[in-house]
Design a protein around this motif. Structure first.
Motif, PDB file in Angstrom:
ATOM      1  N   SER A   1      10.711 -84.398  -2.886  1.00 47.26           N
ATOM      2  CA  SER A   1      10.770 -85.541  -1.976  1.00 47.26           C
ATOM      3  C   SER A   1      12.211 -86.013  -1.892  1.00 47.26           C
ATOM      4  O   SER A   1      12.894 -86.146  -2.923  1.00 47.26           O
ATOM      5  N   PHE A   2      12.684 -86.279  -0.688  1.00 51.36           N
ATOM      6  CA  PHE A   2      14.059 -86.750  -0.514  1.00 51.36           C
ATOM      7  C   PHE A   2      14.274 -88.139  -1.118  1.00 51.36           C
ATOM      8  O   PHE A   2      15.410 -88.575  -1.280  1.00 51.36           O
ATOM      9  N   GLU A   3      13.209 -88.812  -1.453  1.00 51.49           N
ATOM     10  CA  GLU A   3      13.315 -90.122  -2.083  1.00 51.49           C
ATOM     11  C   GLU A   3      13.551 -90.011  -3.580  1.00 51.49           C
ATOM     12  O   GLU A   3      14.229 -90.860  -4.171  1.00 51.49           O
ATOM     13  N   SER A   4      13.045 -88.956  -4.220  1.00 50.28           N
ATOM     14  CA  SER A   4      13.039 -88.931  -5.693  1.00 50.28           C
ATOM     15  C   SER A   4      13.625 -87.679  -6.337  1.00 50.28           C
ATOM     16  O   SER A   4      13.783 -87.639  -7.550  1.00 50.28           O
ATOM     17  N   LEU A   5      13.950 -86.645  -5.570  1.00 50.18           N
ATOM     18  CA  LEU A   5      14.411 -85.411  -6.213  1.00 50.18           C
ATOM     19  C   LEU A   5      15.776 -85.604  -6.862  1.00 50.18           C
ATOM     20  O   LEU A   5      16.515 -86.542  -6.564  1.00 50.18           O
TER      21      LEU A   5
ATOM     22  N   ASP B   1      21.048 -86.119  11.071  1.00 51.39           N
ATOM     23  CA  ASP B   1      20.501 -87.053  10.090  1.00 51.39           C
ATOM     24  C   ASP B   1      19.099 -86.658   9.635  1.00 51.39           C
ATOM     25  O   ASP B   1      18.382 -85.910  10.297  1.00 51.39           O
ATOM     26  N   THR B   2      18.716 -87.170   8.472  1.00 56.03           N
ATOM     27  CA  THR B   2      17.398 -86.893   7.880  1.00 56.03           C
ATOM     28  C   THR B   2      16.812 -88.211   7.390  1.00 56.03           C
ATOM     29  O   THR B   2      17.522 -89.045   6.833  1.00 56.03           O
ATOM     30  N   TRP B   3      15.512 -88.352   7.574  1.00 59.27           N
ATOM     31  CA  TRP B   3      14.827 -89.603   7.232  1.00 59.27           C
ATOM     32  C   TRP B   3      13.811 -89.342   6.133  1.00 59.27           C
ATOM     33  O   TRP B   3      13.617 -88.202   5.676  1.00 59.27           O
ATOM     34  N   HIS B   4      13.168 -90.412   5.683  1.00 60.07           N
ATOM     35  CA  HIS B   4      12.060 -90.317   4.731  1.00 60.07           C
ATOM     36  C   HIS B   4      10.937 -91.219   5.227  1.00 60.07           C
ATOM     37  O   HIS B   4      11.194 -92.398   5.521  1.00 60.07           O
ATOM     38  N   PRO B   5       9.701 -90.688   5.343  1.00 58.82           N
ATOM     39  CA  PRO B   5       9.270 -89.311   5.118  1.00 58.82           C
ATOM     40  C   PRO B   5      10.061 -88.296   5.955  1.00 58.82           C
ATOM     41  O   PRO B   5      10.656 -88.641   6.965  1.00 58.82           O
ATOM     42  N   ALA B   6      10.012 -87.035   5.507  1.00 57.35           N
ATOM     43  CA  ALA B   6      10.968 -86.034   5.939  1.00 57.35           C
ATOM     44  C   ALA B   6      10.867 -85.688   7.422  1.00 57.35           C
ATOM     45  O   ALA B   6       9.835 -85.225   7.900  1.00 57.35           O
ATOM     46  N   THR B   7      11.957 -85.905   8.138  1.00 59.42           N
ATOM     47  CA  THR B   7      12.156 -85.390   9.485  1.00 59.42           C
ATOM     48  C   THR B   7      13.615 -85.609   9.866  1.00 59.42           C
ATOM     49  O   THR B   7      14.355 -86.314   9.176  1.00 59.42           O
ATOM     50  N   HIS B   8      14.035 -84.994  10.982  1.00 57.13           N
ATOM     51  CA  HIS B   8      15.341 -85.257  11.589  1.00 57.13           C
ATOM     52  C   HIS B   8      15.069 -86.147  12.802  1.00 57.13           C
ATOM     53  O   HIS B   8      14.672 -85.643  13.864  1.00 57.13           O
ATOM     54  N   PRO B   9      15.254 -87.456  12.701  1.00 63.69           N
ATOM     55  CA  PRO B   9      14.735 -88.350  13.737  1.00 63.69           C
ATOM     56  C   PRO B   9      15.534 -88.417  15.028  1.00 63.69           C
ATOM     57  O   PRO B   9      14.959 -88.535  16.109  1.00 63.69           O
ATOM     58  N   SER B  10      16.861 -88.350  14.937  1.00 61.91           N
ATOM     59  CA  SER B  10      17.681 -88.673  16.116  1.00 61.91           C
ATOM     60  C   SER B  10      17.779 -87.536  17.117  1.00 61.91           C
ATOM     61  O   SER B  10      17.818 -87.767  18.329  1.00 61.91           O
ATOM     62  N   GLY B  11      17.851 -86.301  16.637  1.00 64.51           N
ATOM     63  CA  GLY B  11      18.100 -85.174  17.521  1.00 64.51           C
ATOM     64  C   GLY B  11      17.016 -84.919  18.542  1.00 64.51           C
ATOM     65  O   GLY B  11      17.276 -84.349  19.613  1.00 64.51           O
ATOM     66  N   ALA B  12      15.792 -85.338  18.254  1.00 61.66           N
ATOM     67  CA  ALA B  12      14.695 -85.152  19.203  1.00 61.66           C
ATOM     68  C   ALA B  12      14.672 -86.238  20.276  1.00 61.66           C
ATOM     69  O   ALA B  12      14.096 -86.037  21.345  1.00 61.66           O
ATOM     70  N   VAL B  13      15.323 -87.366  20.007  1.00 65.68           N
ATOM     71  CA  VAL B  13      15.214 -88.530  20.889  1.00 65.68           C
ATOM     72  C   VAL B  13      16.470 -88.753  21.730  1.00 65.68           C
ATOM     73  O   VAL B  13      16.393 -88.914  22.954  1.00 65.68           O
ATOM     74  N   LEU B  14      17.637 -88.752  21.087  1.00 68.07           N
ATOM     75  CA  LEU B  14      18.865 -89.131  21.797  1.00 68.07           C
ATOM     76  C   LEU B  14      19.184 -88.197  22.967  1.00 68.07           C
ATOM     77  O   LEU B  14      19.504 -88.681  24.066  1.00 68.07           O
TER      78      LEU B  14
ATOM     79  N   PHE C   1       1.501 -92.509   8.093  1.00 68.21           N
ATOM     80  CA  PHE C   1       0.046 -92.391   8.059  1.00 68.21           C
ATOM     81  C   PHE C   1      -0.407 -91.227   7.180  1.00 68.21           C
ATOM     82  O   PHE C   1      -1.595 -90.930   7.094  1.00 68.21           O
ATOM     83  N   SER C   2       0.553 -90.564   6.513  1.00 68.32           N
ATOM     84  CA  SER C   2       0.227 -89.419   5.657  1.00 68.32           C
ATOM     85  C   SER C   2       1.071 -89.446   4.392  1.00 68.32           C
ATOM     86  O   SER C   2       2.297 -89.571   4.460  1.00 68.32           O
ATOM     87  N   SER C   3       0.426 -89.316   3.238  1.00 70.96           N
ATOM     88  CA  SER C   3       1.173 -89.181   1.979  1.00 70.96           C
ATOM     89  C   SER C   3       1.806 -87.805   1.878  1.00 70.96           C
ATOM     90  O   SER C   3       2.894 -87.643   1.309  1.00 70.96           O
ATOM     91  N   GLU C   4       1.146 -86.815   2.418  1.00 70.47           N
ATOM     92  CA  GLU C   4       1.665 -85.446   2.424  1.00 70.47           C
ATOM     93  C   GLU C   4       3.033 -85.371   3.103  1.00 70.47           C
ATOM     94  O   GLU C   4       3.911 -84.600   2.691  1.00 70.47           O
ATOM     95  N   ALA C   5       3.234 -86.191   4.128  1.00 72.60           N
ATOM     96  CA  ALA C   5       4.480 -86.174   4.895  1.00 72.60           C
ATOM     97  C   ALA C   5       5.674 -86.653   4.086  1.00 72.60           C
ATOM     98  O   ALA C   5       6.827 -86.434   4.482  1.00 72.60           O
ATOM     99  N   ARG C   6       5.419 -87.302   2.954  1.00 69.69           N
ATOM    100  CA  ARG C   6       6.529 -87.829   2.154  1.00 69.69           C
ATOM    101  C   ARG C   6       7.287 -86.740   1.403  1.00 69.69           C
ATOM    102  O   ARG C   6       8.402 -86.967   0.939  1.00 69.69           O
ATOM    103  N   ASN C   7       6.687 -85.564   1.277  1.00 64.15           N
ATOM    104  CA  ASN C   7       7.351 -84.460   0.587  1.00 64.15           C
ATOM    105  C   ASN C   7       8.049 -83.531   1.576  1.00 64.15           C
ATOM    106  O   ASN C   7       7.733 -83.522   2.768  1.00 64.15           O
TER     107      ASN C   7
ATOM    108  N   PRO D   1       8.692 -80.839  10.683  1.00 65.70           N
ATOM    109  CA  PRO D   1       8.250 -82.142  11.198  1.00 65.70           C
ATOM    110  C   PRO D   1       8.824 -82.568  12.548  1.00 65.70           C
ATOM    111  O   PRO D   1       8.103 -83.189  13.338  1.00 65.70           O
ATOM    112  N   PRO D   2      10.109 -82.273  12.869  1.00 68.74           N
ATOM    113  CA  PRO D   2      10.588 -82.711  14.186  1.00 68.74           C
ATOM    114  C   PRO D   2       9.787 -82.148  15.351  1.00 68.74           C
ATOM    115  O   PRO D   2       9.737 -82.755  16.419  1.00 68.74           O
ATOM    116  N   THR D   3       9.152 -80.994  15.142  1.00 72.37           N
ATOM    117  CA  THR D   3       8.368 -80.412  16.235  1.00 72.37           C
ATOM    118  C   THR D   3       7.078 -81.183  16.483  1.00 72.37           C
ATOM    119  O   THR D   3       6.459 -81.030  17.537  1.00 72.37           O
ATOM    120  N   VAL D   4       6.682 -82.009  15.540  1.00 75.40           N
ATOM    121  CA  VAL D   4       5.480 -82.836  15.695  1.00 75.40           C
ATOM    122  C   VAL D   4       5.883 -84.274  16.006  1.00 75.40           C
ATOM    123  O   VAL D   4       5.761 -84.735  17.137  1.00 75.40           O
TER     124      VAL D   4
END
Length: 442
Positions: free
Chosen positions: A349-353, A64-77, A115-121, A128-131
Motif C-alpha cells: 500500500s502506498f500509505e504504509s509500505l 502523480d499518484t494518489w491513495h487509494p492507488a491511481t494516477h488521478p490527473s492524467g485521465a482528467v486534465l 468504496f473498496s478496501s481492496e483498492a487501497r493496495n 486503476p486509471p482505466t476504471v
C-alpha cells in the motif's frame, strides 16, 4: 497537480510511444480541433487530442499518484483542456470553469476508490486509471458541458462500459495508452450523453456495474453539499522526482542513503568489487519485480534497477532510464548481486509500505538504511520551488522559456483567468507576446 501534470505531459511528447500515437491520431480530422501539447503547428479533434496528451502524461510514469492507488490527473486534465477548446468562441470557458471541472473529475475517482478496501493496495489485476480515471474524465467533461443530472448519470454509465485494462501490459509501451484512453473515453462518454444516449443510471450502485472491478465494492451515500468535504483536502497526491513506478521511490531514497555511507572512504566511487550482495526488503508487487530489465519501460517498473542505479549514481533522474545507462556493465553486475525479500509487515500500500536496502561486503560488513516516507510523498510533499524546478526541467525540453513561464503564471492564477484557452496557447509553444488579448485576469 495541474502544473506537474502539464510538465510531465510536455516531457512525454518526446517519447517514442507518444510519437506513435500522434501519427496514428492524425488519420482523423474534424472542423473542431484542440492542441497537441508541445506542437505549434499540429492540432487534432478533441477526442484524439485528449488521447495523445493523456498518453504523453503517462508515457514515462512521471505523473502523480494518489491513495487509494491511481494516477488521478492524467485521465482528467487532457480531457477538460481539449474539450474547453471545442466550445464556440462566444462561449469562453474560464479558468475557474476548468478548475472546477478538474476537481470534480478527481473527486469522483477518489470517492469510487473509497468504496473498496481492496483498492487501497497496489493493484494486481487491472490498472486503476482505466476504471476510475475513465469515470473521472466523464464526470469532469459532463461538468464542463453543464449536463443535467440525468445526462450526468448517463455519462458515467457510458464511461463504465469503456472501463478496464489488464495490468499485464505494465512495463510496456501499451501502459501509457491506459491513461490516454481514460481521458478520451471519458470525454466521449460525456459527449454521447449530451446527445441523449442512455445507459444504466444505477451503474455506480451495482455489483455488475463498477462493482465488477472490485470484489468488496460497497457504495455509500455521500455527504450533503452543505457539509461536503473535498477528498483532496484530506488526502494529497504524491509528486514524483523521477519517472518510475511510485513503489520504486522508497527504494531510491534508501539506496541513495546506503551509497553515501559506502563512499565516505572511497573517493565518492561505489566499491563495486567489494560488494557481495544487495538485499531489498520491499512489499510483494509482482509487476515491479524485474531482476533483468531490458527496456526503459521495464526499468521504470523494477525495484532492482532503481536500487542499483541509485547505489551507483547516488540519485535518480530522467537520464537514468536511457538505454546506455540501463545496459552499462557496472549496473548489470550489480543487478546480478541483488535479491528481493518480502517481510510480512511490508504491505503493498502506498500509505504504509517501506523499503530497506542492505549491502553486504565481501569482508562480512553490512550497510543498511530504510525509507518509510520518500521526498515527494503526501506525508513529505515537494516544496513549491522543487515542483517548479521539475516543471521547468520537463517543459524546457519542448517549449520556449516564455511559454513555460506563461503556463506557470496561468496555472497559479487559474481562478482569475477569463479565457482558459490561454493555457492551450502556451502549451502549443506560443509565447506571451502572442497573447496580449487573451492573457487577462478577472
Amino acid at each position: 497537480m495541474i502544473l506537474d501534470t502539464l510538465g510531465v505531459g510536455l516531457l512525454g511528447t518526446s517519447t517514442e510511444v507518444c510519437h506513435k500515437v500522434t501519427q496514428y491520431s492524425k488519420i482523423y480530422s474534424s472542423d473542431i480541433s484542440s492542441t497537441i501539447w508541445g506542437h505549434l503547428d499540429s492540432r487534432l479533434p478533441p477526442l484524439y487530442a485528449a488521447f495523445v496528451n493523456g498518453v504523453a502524461v503517462h508515457s514515462m510514469d512521471f505523473d502523480d499518484t494518489w491513495h487509494p492507488a491511481t494516477h488521478p490527473s492524467g485521465a482528467v486534465l487532457p480531457a477538460v483542456i481539449a474539450l474547453s477548446e471545442a466550445f464556440p468562441q462566444k462561449k469562453k470557458i474560464s479558468g475557474l470553469d476548468l478548475l472546477l471541472a478538474f476537481n470534480v473529475g478527481i473527486e469522483v475517482q477518489g470517492r469510487l476508490l473509497r468504496f473498496s478496501s481492496e483498492a487501497r493496495n497496489i493493484p494486481k489485476r487491472f490498472h486503476p486509471p482505466t476504471v476510475v480515471g475513465t469515470m473521472g474524465s466523464a464526470a469532469a467533461c459532463a461538468k464542463l458541458l453543464s449536463l443535467d443530472q440525468v445526462k450526468c448519470k448517463n455519462a458515467l454509465a457510458i464511461a463504465a462500459s469503456y472501463a478496464g485494462a489488464p495490468l499485464a501490459n505494465a512495463a510496456t509501451q501499451t501502459k501509457p495508452l491506459h491513461v490516454g484512453n481514460a481521458a478520451k473515453h471519458g470525454l466521449e462518454a460525456a459527449c454521447l450523453a449530451s446527445q441523449g444516449l442512455q445507459g444504466n443510471k444505477q451503474i455506480l450502485d451495482m455489483e455488475s456495474g463498477i462493482g465488477a472491478f472490485y470484489t468488496d465494492y460497497s457504495p455509500q451515500s455521500l455527504p450533503t453539499l452543505q457539509s461536503y468535504p473535498w477528498l483532496l483536502d484530506q488526502q494529497d497526491v504524491a509528486i514524483k522526482r523521477f519517472p518510475a513506478h511510485l513503489g520504486t521511490h522508497w527504494v531510491a531514497d534508501a539506496a541513495s542513503s546506503v551509497r553515501r555511507k559506502l563512499v565516505e572512504s572511497s573517493d565518492n566511487l561505489l566499491p563495486l568489487d567489494k560488494i557481495e550482495k544487495v538485499i531489498l526488503k520491499v512489499p510483494e508487487v509482482k509487476y515491479v519485480n524485474r531482476p533483468s530489465p531490458t527496456s526503459e519501460h521495464e526499468a521504470r517498473h523494477s525495484f532492482q534497477f532503481v536500487a542499483c542505479s541509485a547505489l551507483l549514481d547516488g540519485s535518480m533522474s530522467v537520464q537514468s532510464f536511457a538505454s546506455e545507462n540501463i545496459h552499462r556493465p557496472a549496473l548489470q553486475e550489480l543487478l546480478c548481486k541483488t535479491q528481493l525479500e518480502h517481510p510480512p509487515d511490508n504491505t503493498p500500500s502506498f500509505e504504509s509500505l517501506y523499503c530497506e536496502v542492505s549491502v553486504t561486503l565481501r569482508d562480512g560488513k553490512t550497510i543498511s538504511d530504510r525509507c518509510d516516507t520518500f521526498y515527494g510523498h503526501w506525508r513529505k510533499p515537494l516544496k513549491k520551488e522543487d515542483l517548479e524546478k521539475k516543471f521547468q526541467s520537463n517543459a524546457s525540453s519542448v517549449l520556449p522559456a516564455e511559454a513555460a513561464e506563461g503556463i506557470i503564471e496561468t496555472v497559479y492564477n487559474l481562478e482569475k483567468v477569463e479565457d482558459s484557452s490561454v493555457l492551450s496557447t502556451f502549451l502549443s509553444g506560443q509565447s506571451a507576446r502572442a497573447l496580449s488579448e487573451k492573457l487577462r485576469f478577472l
